[in-house]
Structures are given as structure tokens and as C-alpha cells.
Enzyme design. Sequence first.
Site, PDB file in Angstrom:
ATOM      1  N   SER A 218      -4.876   8.249  24.416  1.00  0.00           N
ATOM      2  CA  SER A 218      -5.124   9.014  25.576  1.00  0.00           C
ATOM      3  C   SER A 218      -4.799  10.596  25.540  1.00  0.00           C
ATOM      4  O   SER A 218      -5.555  11.354  26.189  1.00  0.00           O
ATOM      5  CB  SER A 218      -4.503   8.375  26.975  1.00  0.00           C
ATOM      6  OG  SER A 218      -2.954   8.048  26.774  1.00  0.00           O
ATOM      7  N   HIS A 264      -1.164  13.088  29.357  1.00  0.00           N
ATOM      8  CA  HIS A 264      -2.399  13.288  29.542  1.00  0.00           C
ATOM      9  C   HIS A 264      -2.830  14.919  30.063  1.00  0.00           C
ATOM     10  O   HIS A 264      -3.684  15.588  29.358  1.00  0.00           O
ATOM     11  CB  HIS A 264      -2.871  12.484  30.960  1.00  0.00           C
ATOM     12  CG  HIS A 264      -2.903  11.229  30.378  1.00  0.00           C
ATOM     13  ND1 HIS A 264      -3.547  10.254  31.419  1.00  0.00           N
ATOM     14  CD2 HIS A 264      -2.669  10.282  29.488  1.00  0.00           C
ATOM     15  CE1 HIS A 264      -3.606   8.833  30.792  1.00  0.00           C
ATOM     16  NE2 HIS A 264      -2.938   9.258  29.765  1.00  0.00           N
TER      17      HIS A 264
END
Length: 314
Positions: A218, A264
Site C-alpha cells: 500500500s 500511506h
Amino acid sequence: MTERSGQAGDATGGPAPTTPVCYRHPDRETYVRCTRCDRPICPECMRDASVGHQCPECVSEGRRTVRPARTAFGGGAAGRQGYVTKTLIALNVLVMVLSIASARSGSAVAGGGLGGLMGNSTPLTDWGAVLGYAPYVAFGEWHGVAAGEWYRLVTAMFLHYGVVHLLLNMWALWVLGRTLEAVLGPLRFLALYLVAGLGGNVAAYLFSPVHASTVGASTAIFGLFAAIFVIMRRLGRDTSSIVPILVINLIFTFTVPGISVAGHLGGLVVGALMALVLAYAPRLRRTAFQAAGGAILLVALLGLVLVRTAALTG
């Protein structure tokens, strides 16, 4: 009757015209000529051209002199096939299989994680996750990036906690990756993916608790989200459909427990910076500028790792 001997000729007394023969096959008559060199060619030697036909040698010469097609950002046209995207997905799946295989002990399966299928850690994730600086309980030795295990900053982007984690990231990679790879070309897309993933892992190292483990693609995926926004804006295309998806993912990042916020956001920022380098490099010596921009980002990330390591071990 009077007989005459002599050479056959035309009405003017000259020699009779001969039928042209293929320059590669002298036993074959033909009236077709190469539109480039004007040599006669038989059907076997004809190669379709934009106008008429060409001989094999002229076709080969043309291929050597014609520059290969490039994307708007200097990448190769092979990116339309999505080979890098498919390879990255296959690599992530393979690593997931290896992770499950590393947890085949009875205790790991009986503990409810089903060998890492349901999200539990495995020996492989313990080995490759981003870990700041912490001792393993079983051995008491200090491990982590600060202990010299820098490989974790790369391996972590190919590891996942469970199949659901893997599937969500691979779906996003499939959707975003093919579009970006087609626009950027294979090499530039791969550089974007790896730099964004590394940037997210460096951010996790900088801002996460030193004992916390972080894995997942991610970090790179958020970099792709930022990159597709930058690239589409550079091409003058509509980005209104991208913003809501990005906002939803950011909401999940801040509200769902267990998600690495630093990873992230780090991937998002570094992916955006790398995309800016690729999209806005001047056309003149574009590849050199893109390579230099990527190198500067890597050096900056390296510097941040050194600073964090000195703070933890000093």
C-alpha cells in the site's frame, strides 16, 4: 523459299526486350518493383509498405533507421502490454505463498492465523517487515532497520498480513498500474513504484513506534494514486473521478485500526514527487533529468534513514 539466319529482333532490328526477374530469385519473372530501391521482386520477396511493396533489405534498413515509438513522457510503447504490472502482482502473490509456507508449524496454524492466511504474522513477515529497533523476544538480539537491516525498507513492500490484505492491494495495483505503465512506459513505471514504496517505508521507519512492524504494497499503491492524479493533470485530462477514490482511501487510512498512517502518507508524498519529476522533465534531455530527479529523491530518503538511525542508536 529462301531461308535467312540471324538474331531475332524487334521491328527496328534491335534485340528483343527481356522480362525482368526477381533480384533474389533469378528464375522467377516479375513486373513488380520495390518502391524504395526499384529492384524487381517476386511475390515471395514482397513486403507490404504504406505505398506499394518493398524488398526485404529495404524493410530491414527502414526498421534500423526509424525511431521506436515513445510515450508522452519518454517511455517505451511496450508499457501498453502491462508486463511490469503483471510481474509485480505475480511477485507479491509468490511472496504470500512463501510467507504461508514459512508458518507451516502446528502452533502457527492452530493459533488461528491459518499460517498467515487470516492476517497473522509469519516468520517471513517478521524477517522482512519495516521494524525500527526492537529485540526479538525469543532471542533477545536487537533487530530492525536501525540495527543494519536496511533490506526491510524494500522487502516490506512485497509482504502482506493475510490474503485479504494482499487482494485489496493487488486489485488497486491492477487498476492503477496498467494505466500508468501504458503512459509512462515499463522502466519509468517500475521506478515510480519502487521509489514510492521505499518512500512510504522510510516514512514508517521515521514516524512509527520503534517496535511496530509494517508490511504491505500500500505504500507504493498510495504513490500510484498520487502519480495518476499528477500524470492526468499533466496530460490535460479530467481527474474528477480520481479525487473521491483518493479521499476514501485517506479516510480509511485514518479511521481503520492497524493501518500505517505514516506509510500511506509517505508513499503518497514521494509518489507525487516522483510523478512530478517524470511528468515535468524538459523535453530536451528528458531521460537525464528524470534519472537525476529520481536519484535526488533516493539520496534524500537515504539521508532521512541515516538521521533516524543515528537518533535511535546514538
